[in-house]
Structures are given as structure tokens and as C-alpha cells.
Design an enzyme around this catalytic site. Structure first.
Site, PDB file in Angstrom:
ATOM      1  N   ASP A 164      -8.153  -8.806 -17.167  1.00 50.03           N
ATOM      2  CA  ASP A 164      -8.221  -9.996 -18.019  1.00 50.03           C
ATOM      3  C   ASP A 164      -6.797 -10.411 -18.389  1.00 50.03           C
ATOM      4  OD1 ASP A 164      -8.568 -11.948 -19.923  1.00 50.03           O
ATOM      5  OD2 ASP A 164      -9.810 -10.746 -21.267  1.00 50.03           O
ATOM      6  N   HIS A 219       0.818  -1.205   0.000  1.00 49.67           N
ATOM      7  CA  HIS A 219       0.000   0.000   0.000  1.00 49.67           C
ATOM      8  C   HIS A 219       0.858   1.264   0.000  1.00 49.67           C
ATOM      9  CE1 HIS A 219      -3.669   2.121   0.116  1.00 49.67           C
ATOM     10  NE2 HIS A 219      -4.366   1.271   0.853  1.00 49.67           N
TER      11      HIS A 219
END
Length: 446
Positions: free
Chosen positions: A364, A158
Site C-alpha cells: 500500500d 533477481h
């Protein structure tokens, strides 16, 4: 039958070409908003029939290697040559990648819906024992199921990404895997372009209490959400979002269930994206993949929340969101008199995070978009937390999924399932929970 996963040893995927060296700074937002923690999540890719998975995994590996040429800092390591000033060393080592095989189909593993039938440790990547996880920028694991489906576990720092930034990188991996010559979004580092305002005085160090949160599952239907939206429009002539409605429901439900004294404070915290406020600082806000979030929220007494209507709570949430831009610009200019990133982390606070539009559902890698994405940081037990997720694709037409486990998903309200039922049975709220206390959609931390 016991469900097992066999992992291969972690292996590095280096960039597919030469990359720059040196060190890169992190922004003031990276270092302020994001403690040095890793975020875990899993993408589930069902398959209609068994297939040869080897070439698909190889294509995904190639996508990582090619994307790392453009996102070369991700191939580096986090260092801290000066205490409190972390940076990224562009070593070009690459990302750790794990291949794994499950002994079952996704259906036999309940499509990895909660509660998991496979331990989360088996689905998430970790580096070799002699490598510190907190020094890595991103790791990936692909688990092959006997049905031809996959689970992709991602662990990212993060400090380097916010959710949207990590999704941007993974979309680039997918584009490279599918044969695009370069990412559709040009990546922008430019962390030093973010202002570094003077830090407000630090208060006393916080003290934390660990809780044993419950994680029951509740469903809020789209019809219920629409009814509240229509009610808000009728009473205020204003539109509101699904986030506003669900957050109002949960905030009120939780305040009722925990049963604080009437004058005790109950707090709601959330983070909102601020990329649109950095147009004059960055050459391209679209390609920027660092942290661009700022905290907002509201504080009420337990009695105020109990007596307020859902429309009134929705209005308060919208006002808190509207004020956030001003607060962020005030912070950037150095005008903030207090550190807005300091949020009270105790049982009276509910932290809400919305992952439903971050972008992980649109990745994808060459075998289609995931049917389901969920976070796995369920080991944070100091504050009730909620993360809103898209439900699995077969359920997206009937409900809005908020998954909840300690630092992710949708947090509810109760010290136990009994208090959750108490909130559910409240005469005022019951009409909005028409889906009942059932099998999917909303997980509560309490």
C-alpha cells in the site's frame, strides 16, 4: 480509440538521508539460484472516482526516498569486478522512477487483464539509454489513468531479491509513504552468513530450443479445487494445499496434451522458500531480503502420469516438497553430489512458480492495496512455465487465478489451443474444469 501512454523521462530518487558506501557481497544462493535477470510485474490500483493524483505520486516518491535509507543497497548498483562474482556497490545513486499518463480509464483498458490493450513496454520502467538495466537493483513506474486509478510497474534484479524480498522492500516503501517512522521489518543483508558450499562438477553446457508458446486462458473454480482436496483427504487421510491440487491438475493435463511417447520423461519443477531453514545462519530470517529458494520437482514417464489419478499425483508432489528441506540442507553442507539448480529446460519440463503468497498484493503506497498483480516476463520461450497469481479482487471469491505467460503464471499443456481443448475434453479431467475455457484465471504456456 487507440489507448496511449505518455512517459516522463526517468528520474533518480536518491535516499532521503546519508547512507553507507562500499561494496557488499551477494550470497551463494543469490549467485547460484538467480541468473542476472530482471523481473517485471505490474500492480493495478482501481479507483472509485477521479481524484487529484499528483499528491499521491509525490507521497509515493517520498516513500521510496525514505525506505532507501534503511534499504541502502537498493540505491546502489550491481558490479562484477571479478567475473562470476557479482556484488552490490553502495553508490547511493537511488532508484530510477518514471511518471506516466494514460489516455484512458482502467475500465477502458480492461483493468489491464490479459490480453493487454496497452503494450507492456508502456507500463514498465526502464533506465535512460546510457544505463545498463542489468546493473540496476530496482526501478519503478507509476501510470496515472483518467479514472483516478494507477498502474505501478516494478522491475527488480533477481540477483538481489527473491519475490518475498522485493515485496518486503515495497511494503517498506508503502509504510514510509503512509507516515511510519521506520519499516515494520528491520532489513537484514547478511549475505555472507549463507554458507558457500563446494560446487558440484559442471556438466556440458545446456542447449536450448526456442518455442512459440500459446497463451490461452482457463479457469479452475474453487469448488473444483475443493473436490480434489476432499478426494485426497478421503483416500489418504492427509490434507493438501491449493498449490498441490492445481499443480497436479496442470501437470496431468499437460502430459496428456503434449502426447509424448509412453516411456518419454515429463518433468515438473518448482522452487520453495527456505528462510525457515536459515534460523541458525541469520540474525533474523524475517528481515532477510535476499534469495531464499531451492528447486524441487519430480520426473515421471508420460505413461505413468497418464495412468495416475490426481490423488496419486498430488501425493507425489507433496513427497517432492517434503524432500526439499533435506536436499537444501545437504546442499548447504556441501554434501550434494549434483547441482540441484540445474533443471532441464526443454519442452518436457513444466516450471511452476507460486506468486499468490509472495506479498505484492499487500503493498500500500498510500492509495490502498492493489486489486490485481501480474508478472510480465513473457519473453522467455525455452521452457513451458507457470506462475500462480491471485485473481483480480472481484473474482477472488469464485476461482483461483494462475496467470501464465512464459516465465510467469500457469503453464499448460498444448502446442496450440486445439491441444488444450483436447486436454480439457479428456473425460477424466473435464469435471475439474467446470469454469470452462473462459476469460480469466489460468493462463497456459504451451
Amino acid at each position: 480509440m487507440a489507448l496511449t501512454v505518455t512517459k516522463s523521462p526517468p528520474a533518480l530518487i536518491p535516499p532521503a538521508g546519508p547512507t553507507p558506501g562500499g561494496s557488499l557481497p551477494l550470497s551463494s544462493i543469490d549467485k547460484t539460484a538467480a541468473v542476472r535477470v530482471s523481473v517485471d510485474f505490474i500492480q493495478v490500483f482501481p479507483a472509485d472516482a477521479p481524484r487529484d493524483q499528483g499528491p499521491l505520486v509525490a507521497t509515493m516518491r517520498e516513500g521510496f526516498a525514505k525506505a532507501l535509507v534503511h534499504y541502502y543497497p537498493v540505491a546502489g548498483r550491481i558490479a562484477e569486478p571479478v567475473q562470476g562474482e557479482p556484488e552490490v556497490e553502495c553508490t547511493g545513486e537511488g532508484v530510477w522512477f518514471v511518471e506516466a499518463d494514460a489516455s484512458c480509464s482502467l475500465e477502458e483498458a480492461r483493468n489491464l487483464e490479459r490480453p493487454l490493450s496497452i503494450p507492456k513496454e508502456e507500463l514498465l520502467p526502464r533506465p535512460p539509454a546510457d544505463v545498463r538495466l542489468e546493473d540496476t537493483v530496482l526501478l519503478a513506474q507509476i501510470t496515472k489513468f483518467t479514472c483516478g486509478g494507477f498502474a505501478v510497474g516494478i522491475c527488480f534484479s533477481h540477483l538481489v531479491f527473491d519475490g518475498q524480498g522485493a515485496a518486503q522492500f515495497l511494503k517498506a516503501v508503502g509504510e514510509m509513504a503512509r507516515g511510519l517512522p521506520e519499516p515494520s521489518l528491520k532489513p537484514i543483508w547478511e549475505r555472507d552468513a549463507i554458507p558457500n558450499p563446494p560446487k558440484p562438477p559442471l556438466g556440458p553446457p545446456p542447449s536450448f530450443t526456442a518455442f512459440n508458446f500459446e497463451k490461452p486462458v482457463v479457469e479452475i473454480s474453487l469448488d473444483s479445487i475443493k473436490r480434489v482436496k476432499d478426494q485426497v483427504a478421503s483416500e489418504t487421510s492427509q490434507k493438501c494445499s491449493t498449490f498441490d491440487v492445481v499443480t497436479a491438475m496442470i501437470f496431468k493435463c499437460r502430459a496428456l496434451a503434449i502426447g509424448f511417447a509412453p516411456d518419454a520423461e515429463v518433468r515438473l519443477g518448482f522452487a520453495a522458500g527456505t528462510r525457515h531453514l536459515l534460523n541458525d545462519k541469520l540474525s533474523s530470517v524475517e528481515g532477510y531480503y535476499g534469495n531464499c529458494v531451492y528447486p524441487g520437482g519430480l520426473t515421471k514417464t508420460s505413461q505413468e502420469v497418464k495412468e495416475a489419478s490426481l490423488v496419486e499425483i498430488v501425493t507425489a508432489i507433496r513427497e517432492a516438497k517434503d524432500a526439499l528441506s533435506t536436499r537444501f540442507l545437504d546442499w548447504m553442507s556441501g554434501g550434494a553430489k549434483e547441482n540441484h539448480y540445474n533443471v532441464s529446460l526443454d519442452y518436457g519440463t513444466l516450471i511452476v512458480t507460486d506468486w499468490s503468497h509472495v506479498g505484492f498484493n499487500e503493498v500500500d503506497y498510500g492509495f490502498g492495496e492493489p486489486g490485481y498483480v501480474f508478472t510480465m516476463n513473457d519473453d522467455v520461450n525455452i521452457v513451458p512455465s507457470v506462475v500462480y497469481l491471485k485473481p483480480p479482487k472481484p473474482k477472488q471469491a469464485s476461482g483461483w487465478c494462475c496467470s501464465a505467460w512464459r516465465r510467469s503464471t500457469l503453464l499448460c499443456s498444448a502446442r496450440s489451443c486445439r491441444s488444450l481443448h483436447r486436454a480439457y475434453e479428456c473425460e477424466y479431467l473435464r469435471p475439474y474444469f467446470t469454469g470452462g475455457i473462459g476469460r480469466c484465471c489460468i493462463l497456459f504456456l504451451c
